[in-house]
Design a protein around this motif. Structure first.
Motif, PDB file in Angstrom:
ATOM      1  N   GLY A  23       0.851  -1.178   0.000  1.00 40.06           N
ATOM      2  CA  GLY A  23       0.000   0.000   0.000  1.00 40.06           C
ATOM      3  C   GLY A  23       0.889   1.231   0.000  1.00 40.06           C
ATOM      4  O   GLY A  23       2.093   1.136  -0.243  1.00 40.06           O
ATOM      5  N   ASP A  24       0.321   2.368   0.317  1.00 46.89           N
ATOM      6  CA  ASP A  24       1.093   3.613   0.329  1.00 46.89           C
ATOM      7  C   ASP A  24       2.229   3.592   1.347  1.00 46.89           C
ATOM      8  O   ASP A  24       3.249   4.235   1.160  1.00 46.89           O
ATOM      9  N   ASP A  25       2.048   2.840   2.430  1.00 47.38           N
ATOM     10  CA  ASP A  25       3.056   2.800   3.491  1.00 47.38           C
ATOM     11  C   ASP A  25       3.979   1.597   3.397  1.00 47.38           C
ATOM     12  O   ASP A  25       4.659   1.252   4.355  1.00 47.38           O
ATOM     13  N   GLY A  26       4.014   0.907   2.275  1.00 45.79           N
ATOM     14  CA  GLY A  26       4.883  -0.263   2.110  1.00 45.79           C
ATOM     15  C   GLY A  26       4.086  -1.557   2.187  1.00 45.79           C
ATOM     16  O   GLY A  26       2.921  -1.610   1.817  1.00 45.79           O
ATOM     17  N   THR A  27       4.725  -2.595   2.689  1.00 51.02           N
ATOM     18  CA  THR A  27       4.102  -3.908   2.769  1.00 51.02           C
ATOM     19  C   THR A  27       3.006  -3.904   3.827  1.00 51.02           C
ATOM     20  O   THR A  27       3.238  -3.521   4.967  1.00 51.02           O
ATOM     21  N   ILE A  28       1.809  -4.354   3.436  1.00 52.40           N
ATOM     22  CA  ILE A  28       0.681  -4.335   4.363  1.00 52.40           C
ATOM     23  C   ILE A  28       0.085  -5.717   4.606  1.00 52.40           C
ATOM     24  O   ILE A  28      -0.744  -5.885   5.493  1.00 52.40           O
ATOM     25  N   GLY A  29       0.498  -6.696   3.825  1.00 50.12           N
ATOM     26  CA  GLY A  29      -0.071  -8.026   4.009  1.00 50.12           C
ATOM     27  C   GLY A  29       0.730  -9.094   3.295  1.00 50.12           C
ATOM     28  O   GLY A  29       1.664  -8.798   2.556  1.00 50.12           O
ATOM     29  N   ILE A  30       0.360 -10.327   3.559  1.00 50.04           N
ATOM     30  CA  ILE A  30       1.021 -11.457   2.925  1.00 50.04           C
ATOM     31  C   ILE A  30      -0.037 -12.457   2.477  1.00 50.04           C
ATOM     32  O   ILE A  30      -1.052 -12.650   3.156  1.00 50.04           O
ATOM     33  N   ILE A  31       0.197 -13.045   1.322  1.00 48.16           N
ATOM     34  CA  ILE A  31      -0.679 -14.078   0.784  1.00 48.16           C
ATOM     35  C   ILE A  31       0.168 -15.338   0.637  1.00 48.16           C
ATOM     36  O   ILE A  31       1.245 -15.299   0.029  1.00 48.16           O
ATOM     37  N   ARG A  32      -0.316 -16.425   1.206  1.00 48.42           N
ATOM     38  CA  ARG A  32       0.383 -17.711   1.082  1.00 48.42           C
ATOM     39  C   ARG A  32      -0.528 -18.658   0.316  1.00 48.42           C
ATOM     40  O   ARG A  32      -1.688 -18.841   0.658  1.00 48.42           O
ATOM     41  N   VAL A  33       0.018 -19.266  -0.729  1.00 46.96           N
ATOM     42  CA  VAL A  33      -0.728 -20.204  -1.552  1.00 46.96           C
ATOM     43  C   VAL A  33      -0.136 -21.591  -1.354  1.00 46.96           C
ATOM     44  O   VAL A  33       1.075 -21.785  -1.474  1.00 46.96           O
ATOM     45  N   LEU A  34      -1.001 -22.551  -1.049  1.00 50.99           N
ATOM     46  CA  LEU A  34      -0.601 -23.927  -0.811  1.00 50.99           C
ATOM     47  C   LEU A  34      -1.215 -24.803  -1.890  1.00 50.99           C
ATOM     48  O   LEU A  34      -2.442 -24.836  -2.056  1.00 50.99           O
ATOM     49  N   ALA A  35      -0.375 -25.470  -2.657  1.00 45.76           N
ATOM     50  CA  ALA A  35      -0.861 -26.463  -3.624  1.00 45.76           C
ATOM     51  C   ALA A  35      -0.606 -27.835  -3.002  1.00 45.76           C
ATOM     52  O   ALA A  35       0.501 -28.110  -2.534  1.00 45.76           O
ATOM     53  N   TYR A  36      -1.634 -28.669  -2.973  1.00 49.48           N
ATOM     54  CA  TYR A  36      -1.504 -29.939  -2.257  1.00 49.48           C
ATOM     55  C   TYR A  36      -2.345 -31.021  -2.907  1.00 49.48           C
ATOM     56  O   TYR A  36      -3.219 -30.763  -3.724  1.00 49.48           O
ATOM     57  N   LYS A  37      -2.040 -32.241  -2.497  1.00 45.77           N
ATOM     58  CA  LYS A  37      -2.804 -33.391  -2.950  1.00 45.77           C
ATOM     59  C   LYS A  37      -3.528 -33.959  -1.731  1.00 45.77           C
ATOM     60  O   LYS A  37      -2.888 -34.387  -0.783  1.00 45.77           O
ATOM     61  N   PRO A  38      -4.857 -33.935  -1.738  1.00 44.66           N
ATOM     62  CA  PRO A  38      -5.598 -34.473  -0.603  1.00 44.66           C
ATOM     63  C   PRO A  38      -5.535 -36.003  -0.582  1.00 44.66           C
ATOM     64  O   PRO A  38      -5.306 -36.622  -1.621  1.00 44.66           O
ATOM     65  N   SER A  39      -5.745 -36.569   0.598  1.00 41.68           N
ATOM     66  CA  SER A  39      -5.709 -38.052   0.685  1.00 41.68           C
ATOM     67  C   SER A  39      -7.029 -38.641   0.280  1.00 41.68           C
ATOM     68  O   SER A  39      -8.007 -38.005   0.112  1.00 41.68           O
TER      69      SER A  39
END
Length: 65
Positions: free
Chosen positions: A49-65
């Motif tokens: 945002g205007d003040d720099g880093t404001i959040g993080i997004i983590r993406v998980l790709a996985y294989k369910p059992s």
């Protein structure tokens, strides 16, 4: 079948390490509670945002059992 799950977290000044630890806990809990067979990929990206880093997004790709 490969599935993808997205997690987000707001980053606040001087609280970044706690926010990352909380995010790690959420992802690990998801893996345990959903009987994930294997993790294919984990990727982080920051939102800004205007003040720099404001959040993080983590993406998980996985294989369910």
């Amino acid at each position: 079948m490969i599935k993808v799950k997205t997690f987000t977290n707001e980053l606040k000044t001087l609280h970044t390490m706690k926010a990352l630890d909380d995010l790690d806990t959420r992802v690990n809990t998801f893996i345990l509670e959903n009987s994930v067979e294997s993790v294919i990929s984990v990727s982080d990206t920051c939102t800004t945002g205007d003040d720099g880093t404001i959040g993080i997004i983590r993406v998980l790709a996985y294989k369910p059992s």
